[in-house]
Design an enzyme around this catalytic site. Structure first.
Site, PDB file in Angstrom:
ATOM      1  N   THR A   1      -4.399 128.051 -19.168  1.00 17.64           N
ATOM      2  CA  THR A   1      -5.359 127.830 -20.020  1.00 17.64           C
ATOM      3  C   THR A   1      -5.478 129.006 -21.107  1.00 17.64           C
ATOM      4  OG1 THR A   1      -6.558 127.000 -18.227  1.00 17.64           O
ATOM      5  CG2 THR A   1      -7.802 127.596 -20.128  1.00 17.64           C
TER       6      THR A   1
ATOM      7  N   GLY B   1      -6.545 133.258 -12.736  1.00 19.46           N
ATOM      8  CA  GLY B   1      -7.110 133.770 -11.714  1.00 19.46           C
ATOM      9  C   GLY B   1      -6.014 134.868 -11.176  1.00 19.46           C
TER      10      GLY B   1
ATOM     11  N   GLU C   1      -8.650 123.284 -12.532  1.00 19.37           N
ATOM     12  CA  GLU C   1      -7.658 122.274 -12.147  1.00 19.37           C
ATOM     13  C   GLU C   1      -8.200 121.103 -12.778  1.00 19.37           C
ATOM     14  OE1 GLU C   1      -5.147 122.231 -10.975  1.00 19.37           O
ATOM     15  OE2 GLU C   1      -5.067 124.441 -10.322  1.00 19.37           O
TER      16      GLU C   1
HETATM   17  C1  LIG Z   1      -7.758 126.903  -7.394  1.00 20.15           C
HETATM   18  C2  LIG Z   1      -8.521 127.608  -8.536  1.00 20.15           C
HETATM   19  C3  LIG Z   1      -7.741 128.052  -9.463  1.00 20.15           C
HETATM   20  C4  LIG Z   1      -7.620 127.237 -10.946  1.00 20.15           C
HETATM   21  C5  LIG Z   1      -6.363 127.073 -11.530  1.00 20.15           C
HETATM   22  C6  LIG Z   1      -6.696 126.140 -12.834  1.00 20.15           C
HETATM   23  O1  LIG Z   1      -7.655 125.510 -13.284  1.00 20.15           O
HETATM   24  S1  LIG Z   1      -4.957 126.036 -13.545  1.00 20.15           S
HETATM   25  C7  LIG Z   1      -5.243 124.992 -15.301  1.00 20.15           C
HETATM   26  C8  LIG Z   1      -5.516 123.551 -14.749  1.00 20.15           C
HETATM   27  N1  LIG Z   1      -5.674 122.992 -15.895  1.00 20.15           N
HETATM   28  C9  LIG Z   1      -5.757 121.423 -16.250  1.00 20.15           C
HETATM   29  O2  LIG Z   1      -6.084 120.909 -14.984  1.00 20.15           O
HETATM   30  C10 LIG Z   1      -5.904 121.026 -17.344  1.00 20.15           C
HETATM   31  C11 LIG Z   1      -6.032 119.631 -17.624  1.00 20.15           C
HETATM   32  N2  LIG Z   1      -5.631 118.670 -18.226  1.00 20.15           N
HETATM   33  C12 LIG Z   1      -4.339 118.158 -18.163  1.00 20.15           C
HETATM   34  O3  LIG Z   1      -3.926 118.098 -16.963  1.00 20.15           O
HETATM   35  C13 LIG Z   1      -3.707 117.079 -19.138  1.00 20.15           C
HETATM   36  O4  LIG Z   1      -3.680 117.977 -20.217  1.00 20.15           O
HETATM   37  C14 LIG Z   1      -4.114 115.986 -19.349  1.00 20.15           C
HETATM   38  C15 LIG Z   1      -3.608 115.350 -17.978  1.00 20.15           C
HETATM   39  C16 LIG Z   1      -5.679 115.773 -19.288  1.00 20.15           C
HETATM   40  C17 LIG Z   1      -3.640 115.186 -20.547  1.00 20.15           C
HETATM   41  O5  LIG Z   1      -2.001 115.108 -20.611  1.00 20.15           O
HETATM   42  P1  LIG Z   1      -1.460 114.909 -21.635  1.00 20.15           P
HETATM   43  O6  LIG Z   1      -1.816 115.867 -22.753  1.00 20.15           O
HETATM   44  O7  LIG Z   1       0.025 115.008 -21.443  1.00 20.15           O
HETATM   45  O8  LIG Z   1      -1.539 113.758 -22.421  1.00 20.15           O
HETATM   46  P2  LIG Z   1      -1.761 112.013 -21.809  1.00 20.15           P
HETATM   47  O9  LIG Z   1      -3.084 111.796 -21.008  1.00 20.15           O
HETATM   48  O10 LIG Z   1      -1.160 111.305 -22.950  1.00 20.15           O
HETATM   49  O11 LIG Z   1      -0.536 112.126 -20.435  1.00 20.15           O
HETATM   50  C18 LIG Z   1       0.635 111.720 -20.822  1.00 20.15           C
HETATM   51  C19 LIG Z   1       1.436 111.319 -19.298  1.00 20.15           C
HETATM   52  O12 LIG Z   1       1.504 111.946 -18.418  1.00 20.15           O
HETATM   53  C20 LIG Z   1       0.790 111.510 -17.217  1.00 20.15           C
HETATM   54  N3  LIG Z   1       0.350 112.727 -16.627  1.00 20.15           N
HETATM   55  C21 LIG Z   1      -0.688 113.635 -16.977  1.00 20.15           C
HETATM   56  N4  LIG Z   1      -1.099 114.660 -16.120  1.00 20.15           N
HETATM   57  C22 LIG Z   1       0.058 114.186 -15.049  1.00 20.15           C
HETATM   58  C23 LIG Z   1       0.227 114.830 -13.771  1.00 20.15           C
HETATM   59  N5  LIG Z   1      -0.363 115.906 -13.300  1.00 20.15           N
HETATM   60  N6  LIG Z   1       1.075 114.126 -13.009  1.00 20.15           N
HETATM   61  C24 LIG Z   1       1.657 113.126 -13.392  1.00 20.15           C
HETATM   62  N7  LIG Z   1       1.476 112.607 -14.598  1.00 20.15           N
HETATM   63  C25 LIG Z   1       0.652 113.276 -15.392  1.00 20.15           C
HETATM   64  C26 LIG Z   1      -0.284 110.563 -17.862  1.00 20.15           C
HETATM   65  O13 LIG Z   1      -0.578 109.727 -16.677  1.00 20.15           O
HETATM   66  C27 LIG Z   1       0.490 110.294 -18.902  1.00 20.15           C
HETATM   67  O14 LIG Z   1       1.517 108.915 -18.320  1.00 20.15           O
HETATM   68  P3  LIG Z   1       1.746 107.611 -19.148  1.00 20.15           P
HETATM   69  O15 LIG Z   1       0.445 106.930 -19.563  1.00 20.15           O
HETATM   70  O16 LIG Z   1       2.419 108.242 -20.475  1.00 20.15           O
HETATM   71  O17 LIG Z   1       2.573 106.908 -18.326  1.00 20.15           O
HETATM   72  C1  LIG Z   2     -13.105 129.569 -11.957  1.00 20.86           C
HETATM   73  C2  LIG Z   2     -12.081 129.040 -13.007  1.00 20.86           C
HETATM   74  C3  LIG Z   2     -10.947 129.686 -12.480  1.00 20.86           C
HETATM   75  C4  LIG Z   2      -9.626 129.257 -13.179  1.00 20.86           C
HETATM   76  N1  LIG Z   2      -8.568 129.409 -12.949  1.00 20.86           N
HETATM   77  C5  LIG Z   2      -7.524 129.319 -14.001  1.00 20.86           C
HETATM   78  C6  LIG Z   2      -6.110 129.641 -13.628  1.00 20.86           C
HETATM   79  O1  LIG Z   2      -5.950 130.349 -12.660  1.00 20.86           O
HETATM   80  N2  LIG Z   2      -5.148 129.305 -14.456  1.00 20.86           N
HETATM   81  C7  LIG Z   2      -5.236 128.749 -15.577  1.00 20.86           C
HETATM   82  O2  LIG Z   2      -4.595 128.160 -16.437  1.00 20.86           O
HETATM   83  N3  LIG Z   2      -6.769 128.300 -16.172  1.00 20.86           N
HETATM   84  C8  LIG Z   2      -7.698 128.454 -14.979  1.00 20.86           C
HETATM   85  N4  LIG Z   2      -8.953 127.912 -15.255  1.00 20.86           N
HETATM   86  C9  LIG Z   2      -9.455 127.134 -16.433  1.00 20.86           C
HETATM   87  C10 LIG Z   2      -9.727 125.839 -16.109  1.00 20.86           C
HETATM   88  O3  LIG Z   2      -8.381 125.063 -16.001  1.00 20.86           O
HETATM   89  C11 LIG Z   2     -10.147 125.153 -17.450  1.00 20.86           C
HETATM   90  O4  LIG Z   2     -11.162 125.770 -17.940  1.00 20.86           O
HETATM   91  C12 LIG Z   2     -10.407 123.435 -17.356  1.00 20.86           C
HETATM   92  O5  LIG Z   2      -9.089 122.917 -17.174  1.00 20.86           O
HETATM   93  C13 LIG Z   2     -11.178 123.118 -18.419  1.00 20.86           C
HETATM   94  O6  LIG Z   2     -10.713 123.339 -19.687  1.00 20.86           O
HETATM   95  P1  LIG Z   2     -11.598 123.808 -20.873  1.00 20.86           P
HETATM   96  O7  LIG Z   2     -12.302 125.239 -20.431  1.00 20.86           O
HETATM   97  O8  LIG Z   2     -10.748 123.883 -22.034  1.00 20.86           O
HETATM   98  O9  LIG Z   2     -12.692 122.832 -20.699  1.00 20.86           O
HETATM   99  P2  LIG Z   2     -13.094 121.843 -22.395  1.00 20.86           P
HETATM  100  O10 LIG Z   2     -12.146 120.874 -22.402  1.00 20.86           O
HETATM  101  O11 LIG Z   2     -13.279 122.799 -23.529  1.00 20.86           O
HETATM  102  O12 LIG Z   2     -14.647 121.136 -21.553  1.00 20.86           O
HETATM  103  C14 LIG Z   2     -15.642 121.246 -22.832  1.00 20.86           C
HETATM  104  C15 LIG Z   2     -16.275 119.716 -22.597  1.00 20.86           C
HETATM  105  O13 LIG Z   2     -15.606 118.911 -23.482  1.00 20.86           O
HETATM  106  C16 LIG Z   2     -15.236 117.650 -22.562  1.00 20.86           C
HETATM  107  N5  LIG Z   2     -13.969 117.239 -22.883  1.00 20.86           N
HETATM  108  C17 LIG Z   2     -12.814 117.826 -23.241  1.00 20.86           C
HETATM  109  N6  LIG Z   2     -11.820 116.927 -23.509  1.00 20.86           N
HETATM  110  C18 LIG Z   2     -12.362 115.808 -23.652  1.00 20.86           C
HETATM  111  C19 LIG Z   2     -12.012 114.470 -23.840  1.00 20.86           C
HETATM  112  N7  LIG Z   2     -10.752 114.336 -23.844  1.00 20.86           N
HETATM  113  N8  LIG Z   2     -12.602 113.347 -23.682  1.00 20.86           N
HETATM  114  C20 LIG Z   2     -14.017 113.550 -23.619  1.00 20.86           C
HETATM  115  N9  LIG Z   2     -14.434 114.710 -22.967  1.00 20.86           N
HETATM  116  C21 LIG Z   2     -13.824 116.067 -22.963  1.00 20.86           C
HETATM  117  C22 LIG Z   2     -15.413 118.232 -21.185  1.00 20.86           C
HETATM  118  O14 LIG Z   2     -15.764 117.128 -20.137  1.00 20.86           O
HETATM  119  C23 LIG Z   2     -16.382 119.361 -21.137  1.00 20.86           C
HETATM  120  O15 LIG Z   2     -17.726 118.757 -21.174  1.00 20.86           O
HETATM  121  C24 LIG Z   2      -9.945 128.376 -14.548  1.00 20.86           C
HETATM  122  C25 LIG Z   2     -11.249 128.241 -14.927  1.00 20.86           C
HETATM  123  C26 LIG Z   2     -12.406 128.431 -14.174  1.00 20.86           C
HETATM  124  C27 LIG Z   2     -13.852 128.267 -14.264  1.00 20.86           C
END
Ligand SMILES: CCC/C=C/C(=O)SCCNC(=O)CCNC(=O)[C@H](O)C(C)(C)COP(=O)([O-])OP(=O)([O-])OC[C@H]1O[C@@H](n2cnc3c(N)ncnc32)[C@H](O)[C@@H]1OP(=O)([O-])[O-]
Ligand SMILES: Cc1cc2nc3c(=O)[nH]c(=O)nc-3n(C[C@H](O)[C@H](O)[C@H](O)COP(=O)(O)OP(=O)(O)OC[C@H]3O[C@@H](n4cnc5c(N)ncnc54)[C@H](O)[C@@H]3O)c2cc1C
Length: 609
Positions: A83, A122, A369
């Protein structure tokens, strides 16, 4: 504790846990348990849950041989830096660049704008020596999109950031303690160089000459680490929900209000149907999420084995299930924890109830996530694709298999005639299937009215999210039913779990009645029969409610709640806790002479006048 004290204490605990893991020694599952009981977010989470899996999933054999032994012994500490300040959800929108320089055989990592700073990872802010960094790969002026790289961040001798790296903590987060034990960090690169072999090259390669060579495995495997963590988050939702419900159930049995007859004892608040209607569905959810979490673990293990054998067929379903269930269960759990706080009345608002801290530490699960709405939209895309393929000869499988019976499910009428019919698993399942399918098909029909599918999708986002949630709720209900069909020791236990299963399902019907009625999945008479049955189920669960939360086997120490104590000795302990507050160290508070006394004296003077 101050933030610094809290952070240092978490370091101490983490290192102690690591020492125990090695000395005892503990298996992987036991180590996970130990880290879980540490019960505070800390750098170990990211190292084990994301850094190591990212290398395992995206590294080549040579890369795994080089980095995993160091990471497994914690000679390097890693985090997962995806991120950025400007983009989290939109991973393809990340701005950090990794430009290949054929002259030096290195990648130059650079943060071209302020919004390209890594922000949130983190363990990054103060602890990690290394990170898996996601950056846009550029070779010969061509942008190949986001790829993963292993990057050393800090000097291994004195922990100072390496030249070209600016790094720090992003500041205080929601809550008092909660997630503030974690050093979520920021990071900027100023033309920082790493050797070519530090690009994670299982999914694609850059050769010595600077040629980009994609492999034949799907690019989405780059997102594999997120799939793995999302799967674990579902089981964790059950743990957190169970914890809140345990506190609220035990306290509801202790607490009495009204209902005293002739000076007799008052009513336990758990006996009020309103309390039961708020509490028992949460109790049922804690069990439901546990069972669906077990199933998801199986699904994830299965897809991992298939991927190793280059079978990618079930990846889309694994993605949809992990994304959708992560979203649904974390939203329900954070709402559930807050509901449990309210179920405990005023005392629930006290820190020593354990509920404010639990809420503060849990609620970011709705965002990390993957934001919960963004994740449901992934499920919706998967559903729209499945619906569009109906009739093409390709039978839907796995969790969408029910869509293969579309002809029947689109026109069937529920045959519920009396309240007890709602205790028939087939009838419950068909009701949820009909509702989920009809919502998905309705979205698909509305989408087809748009010439431009993407524009249509944007217009219908809210409906699509609801259809995705309906599908996820169906999965949870169906996995609960499957669990009951399997072996469960003890007839009495099975009966209790059956009651909880129906409470879970019927309460969802009650809560989402609009969906069920508008899709004609049930009639309003059948809905009222469901409510009738629900009340009867509450009566059956009531005598066992405390036993059902005792079964979670949480110690008082782990619960950290005066209200949820096993012995129910709430009132004397509330006093004990109150007396521990530093404000009670002195009878007259600090500030009395400065502020209170002059105020009172002034009033006395004017009264005399
Ligand atoms: C524990 C606490 C610590 C926290 C850590 C964090 O937060 S870390 C940070 C955590 N951050 C986040 O979680 C960020 C959240 N955002 C995301 O995960 C991605 O940017 C997205 C999934 C929203 C969009 O993806 P995109 O821009 O690529 O666009 P798109 O929608 O066009 O998808 C294209 C194709 O890929 C497929 N596909 C997608 N994901 C997966 C997958 N995991 N696997 C397999 N497939 C997947 C999808 O189905 C589609 O398939 P199709 O239709 O072509 O057959
Ligand atoms: C405690 C904590 C720990 C984290 N740890 C990690 C880590 O270890 N590593 C790492 O890489 N990241 C980490 N993150 C980041 C985290 O993964 C992102 O904050 C998360 O994926 C959400 O993305 P954003 O902040 O860009 O939210 P945004 O996408 O900016 O969301 C803002 C608003 O926009 C809306 N929105 C966004 N896109 C769309 C769409 N396409 N359609 C409709 N609505 C939409 C959402 O629903 C939300 O209401 C952490 C976050 C937190 C809070």
């Amino acid at each position: 504790m101050t933030r610094k004290e809290l952070f240092k204490n978490t370091l101490r605990k983490s290192v102690h846990a690591w020492k125990l893991i090695n000395e005892l020694p503990l298996s992987d599952d036991e180590s996970l348990m130990l880290r879980h009981f540490m019960d505070q977010p800390g750098f170990l989470d990211l190292h084990w849950r994301m850094f190591v899996p990212a290398i395992k999933g995206q590294g080549t054999e040579e890369q795994k041989q080089k980095w995993l032994p160091l990471a497994n012994k914690m000679q390097i500490i890693g985090c997962y830096a995806q991120t950025e300040l400007g983009h989290g959800s939109n991973v393809q929108g990340l701005e950090t660049t990794a430009t290949f320089d054929p002259q030096t055989d290195q990648f130059i990592l650079h943060s071209p704008t302020q919004t390209s700073s890594k922000w949130w990872p983190g363990g990054l802010g103060k602890v990690s020596t290394h990170a898996v960094i996601y950056a846009r790969l550029i070779t010969d002026g061509k942008d190949h999109g986001v790829h993963g790289f292993i990057v050393q961040l800090r000097n291994m001798d004195d922990h100072s950031p390496l030249p070209g790296i600016t790094i720090g903590d992003i500041g205080v987060k929601f809550g008092n303690g909660a997630y503030n034990s974690m050093d979520n960090g920021f990071l900027m690169f100023d033309k920082f160089c790493i050797p070519r072999d530090q690009m994670l090259m299982r999914l694609s390669k850059v050769t010595r000459e600077g040629k980009y060579v994609p492999s034949d495995v799907p690019r989405q495997l780059m997102y594999g680490t997120m799939v793995s963590v999302r799967q674990t988050i579902v089981s964790n939702a059950s743990i957190a929900m169970a914890r809140a419900v345990c506190i609220a159930t035990r306290y509801s049995a202790v607490r009495r209000q009204f209902g005293s007859q002739n000076g007799g004892i008052e009513t336990q608040v758990i006996d009020y149907k309103t309390q039961q209607n708020r509490l028992f569905p949460l109790l049922a959810s804690a069990y439901a999420f546990r069972f669906v979490g077990e199933w998801l673990k199986w699904l994830y293990t299965d897809v991992t084995q298939r991927l190793e054998a280059s079978d990618f067929a079930t990846l889309p379903e694994a993605h949809a299930c992990t994304a959708g269930l992560k979203s649904m269960t974390t939203s329900a759990t954070s709402d559930g924890i807050e509901e449990c706080r309210k179920l405990c009345g005023g005392h629930g608002y006290l820190w020593c109830s354990g509920l404010p801290e639990l809420f503060a530490v849990y609620v970011p699960a709705c965002t990390y996530e993957g934001d919960n709405v963004v994740l449901q939209l992934q499920v919706a895309r998967f559903l729209m694709k499945t619906v569009s393929q109906l009739g093409s000869g390709k039978a839907p499988a796995g969790t969408t298999a029910y869509m293969g019976r579309a002809k029947h499910l689109l026109q069937c009428r529920s045959s519920i005639r009396k309240a007890e019919d709602w205790l028939n698993p087939a009838m419950v399942l068909e009701t949820f299937e009909a509702r989920a399918l009809r919502m998905a098909v309705s979205c698909a029909n509305n989408l087809s009215k748009f010439e431009n599918q993407e524009q249509g999708f944007s217009e219908l986002l809210a409906d699509l999210v609801e259809a995705a949630i309906a599908h996820c709720q169906l999965i949870v209900v169906s996995k609960f039913i499957v669990k009951l069909e399997g072996e469960i020791k003890g007839k009495g236990v099975k009966n209790q779990l059956k009651n909880l299963c129906y409470i879970y399902a019927l309460h969802l019907i009650h809560k989402h009645l609009g969906d069920f009625l508008s899709t004609n999945s049930i009639t309003s008479e059948q809905a009222s029969l469901a409510n009738h049955q629900l009340r009867s189920l509450y009566t059956q669960v009531r005598p066992n409610a405390v036993a059902l939360v005792d079964a979670f086997d949480y110690t008082d120490h782990y619960l950290g709640s005066v209200l949820g104590r096993y012995d129910g000795n709430v009132y004397p302990k509330l006093f004990e806790e109150a007396l521990k507050d530093p404000l009670n160290d002195t009878v007259v508070p600090d500030g009395y002479h400065e502020y209170i006394r002059p105020l009172i004296k002034q009033h006395l003077r004017s009264a005399r006048l």
